[in-house]
Design a protein around this motif. Structure first.
Motif, PDB file in Angstrom:
ATOM      1  N   LYS A  76     -40.903  70.226 103.799  1.00  0.00           N
ATOM      2  CA  LYS A  76     -39.749  69.561 103.190  1.00  0.00           C
ATOM      3  C   LYS A  76     -39.314  70.212 101.885  1.00  0.00           C
ATOM      4  O   LYS A  76     -38.216  69.955 101.400  1.00  0.00           O
ATOM      5  N   PHE A  77     -40.165  71.075 101.332  1.00  0.00           N
ATOM      6  CA  PHE A  77     -39.814  71.767 100.088  1.00  0.00           C
ATOM      7  C   PHE A  77     -39.157  73.130 100.324  1.00  0.00           C
ATOM      8  O   PHE A  77     -38.719  73.771  99.384  1.00  0.00           O
ATOM      9  N   ARG A  78     -39.108  73.576 101.597  1.00  0.00           N
ATOM     10  CA  ARG A  78     -38.665  74.941 101.876  1.00  0.00           C
ATOM     11  C   ARG A  78     -37.209  75.178 101.463  1.00  0.00           C
ATOM     12  O   ARG A  78     -36.876  76.214 100.906  1.00  0.00           O
ATOM     13  N   ARG A  79     -36.338  74.218 101.762  1.00  0.00           N
ATOM     14  CA  ARG A  79     -34.927  74.403 101.401  1.00  0.00           C
ATOM     15  C   ARG A  79     -34.763  74.494  99.892  1.00  0.00           C
ATOM     16  O   ARG A  79     -34.022  75.339  99.390  1.00  0.00           O
ATOM     17  N   ALA A  80     -35.450  73.622  99.167  1.00  0.00           N
ATOM     18  CA  ALA A  80     -35.360  73.646  97.702  1.00  0.00           C
ATOM     19  C   ALA A  80     -35.872  74.970  97.149  1.00  0.00           C
ATOM     20  O   ALA A  80     -35.273  75.551  96.235  1.00  0.00           O
ATOM     21  N   ASP A 135     -27.046  70.120 104.668  1.00  0.00           N
ATOM     22  CA  ASP A 135     -26.972  69.471 105.980  1.00  0.00           C
ATOM     23  C   ASP A 135     -25.618  69.681 106.657  1.00  0.00           C
ATOM     24  O   ASP A 135     -25.540  69.768 107.882  1.00  0.00           O
ATOM     25  N   LEU A 136     -24.537  69.758 105.868  1.00  0.00           N
ATOM     26  CA  LEU A 136     -23.206  69.950 106.448  1.00  0.00           C
ATOM     27  C   LEU A 136     -23.116  71.295 107.165  1.00  0.00           C
ATOM     28  O   LEU A 136     -22.586  71.386 108.278  1.00  0.00           O
ATOM     29  N   SER A 137     -23.638  72.342 106.536  1.00  0.00           N
ATOM     30  CA  SER A 137     -23.625  73.667 107.165  1.00  0.00           C
ATOM     31  C   SER A 137     -24.481  73.688 108.420  1.00  0.00           C
ATOM     32  O   SER A 137     -24.122  74.312 109.424  1.00  0.00           O
ATOM     33  N   LYS A 139     -25.005  71.215 110.408  1.00  0.00           N
ATOM     34  CA  LYS A 139     -24.264  70.497 111.448  1.00  0.00           C
ATOM     35  C   LYS A 139     -23.142  71.356 112.006  1.00  0.00           C
ATOM     36  O   LYS A 139     -22.921  71.401 113.223  1.00  0.00           O
ATOM     37  N   ARG A 140     -22.414  72.042 111.142  1.00  0.00           N
ATOM     38  CA  ARG A 140     -21.271  72.836 111.587  1.00  0.00           C
ATOM     39  C   ARG A 140     -21.691  74.095 112.338  1.00  0.00           C
ATOM     40  O   ARG A 140     -21.053  74.479 113.320  1.00  0.00           O
ATOM     41  N   LEU A 141     -22.736  74.744 111.882  1.00  0.00           N
ATOM     42  CA  LEU A 141     -23.185  75.982 112.522  1.00  0.00           C
ATOM     43  C   LEU A 141     -23.988  75.719 113.790  1.00  0.00           C
ATOM     44  O   LEU A 141     -24.006  76.547 114.697  1.00  0.00           O
ATOM     45  N   GLY A 142     -24.645  74.578 113.827  1.00  0.00           N
ATOM     46  CA  GLY A 142     -25.567  74.309 114.925  1.00  0.00           C
ATOM     47  C   GLY A 142     -26.950  74.812 114.558  1.00  0.00           C
ATOM     48  O   GLY A 142     -27.088  75.807 113.836  1.00  0.00           O
ATOM     49  N   ALA A 143     -27.961  74.142 115.059  1.00  0.00           N
ATOM     50  CA  ALA A 143     -29.332  74.451 114.657  1.00  0.00           C
ATOM     51  C   ALA A 143     -29.719  75.891 114.980  1.00  0.00           C
ATOM     52  O   ALA A 143     -30.337  76.583 114.170  1.00  0.00           O
ATOM     53  N   GLY A 144     -29.333  76.378 116.170  1.00  0.00           N
ATOM     54  CA  GLY A 144     -29.716  77.732 116.562  1.00  0.00           C
ATOM     55  C   GLY A 144     -29.105  78.797 115.675  1.00  0.00           C
ATOM     56  O   GLY A 144     -29.798  79.704 115.205  1.00  0.00           O
ATOM     57  N   THR A 145     -27.788  78.695 115.455  1.00  0.00           N
ATOM     58  CA  THR A 145     -27.098  79.666 114.598  1.00  0.00           C
ATOM     59  C   THR A 145     -27.609  79.592 113.170  1.00  0.00           C
ATOM     60  O   THR A 145     -27.814  80.614 112.508  1.00  0.00           O
TER      61      THR A 145
END
Length: 204
Positions: A76-80, A135-137, A139-145
């Motif tokens: 959970k800390f990876r994005r930060a 989270d918006l990116s 959702k828009r890109l899709g998990a795979g992309t």
């Protein structure tokens, strides 16, 4: 022991890292302004921020192996950590531009000096990761992309290690050690799915 650490970490929100992140930068600049970093404080500030950037890249790369093999869940800390890495890289770059070269012969240095070329490439590759670390990116890109895009951290890590290796003069162990750690972590990821995973407890 690992289970207890994971339980404790679950109580720590990721946003705490964002609050703590500026402290080393402020400390480094304070030491530079108070003449505590030697005769060339700009170079020293630049170097320290570069080291912090490399440490953060290594920390981000280590999260998955630690979770798979040791059971330590820092996911959970990876994005930060990724966003903070970009923040340190930006501070490192701005220190070079403003305090070191003072916006003089910038393009010439980027083209002629290989360590600057490599470092600038690493920074440019980091921009889309920082922009899409939300989270918006996702959702828009899709998990795979989105996951595919964020695998840019692998060449960024290699470029960061190479930047340090090209920067130093003569034989020095420090950049070699960092390069070896990064290569080792990347090698671990190549074989990660072929090796047995650590069995996480239900509490994590």
């Amino acid at each position: 022991m690992v289970d207890q650490i994971n339980i404790a970490l679950r109580r720590v929100p990721a946003w705490v890292l964002y609050l703590v992140a500026p402290l080393p930068v402020l400390t480094i600049y304070y030491l530079g302004l108070t003449d505590a970093l030697g005769i060339d404080p700009a170079k020293r500030i630049e170097h320290e921020l570069g080291l912090w950037s490399l440490w953060l890249v290594i920390a981000g790369l280590a999260i998955t192996p630690l979770r798979r093999w040791a059971g330590l869940n820092l996911l959970k800390f990876r994005r930060a950590i990724g966003v903070i890495t970009f923040f340190y890289l930006l501070a490192h770059l701005l220190t070079w531009l403003v305090l070191d070269v003072q916006f003089q012969n910038v393009w010439a240095d980027i083209v002629k000096r290989w360590y600057i070329t490599v470092g600038m490439l690493a920074f440019v590759l980091m921009i889309p990761l920082a922009v899409t670390s939300n989270d918006l990116s996702l959702k828009r890109l899709g998990a795979g992309t989105w996951r595919g895009l964020h695998k840019l951290i692998y060449p960024i890590a290699v470029l960061g290690a190479l930047h340090f290796l090209l920067l130093v003069k003569g034989f020095q162990w420090e950049p070699i050690v960092y390069a070896a750690i990064i290569v080792g972590l990347l090698a671990c990821r190549v074989r990660l799915n072929r090796l047995p995973r650590f069995r996480m407890s239900r509490q994590t």
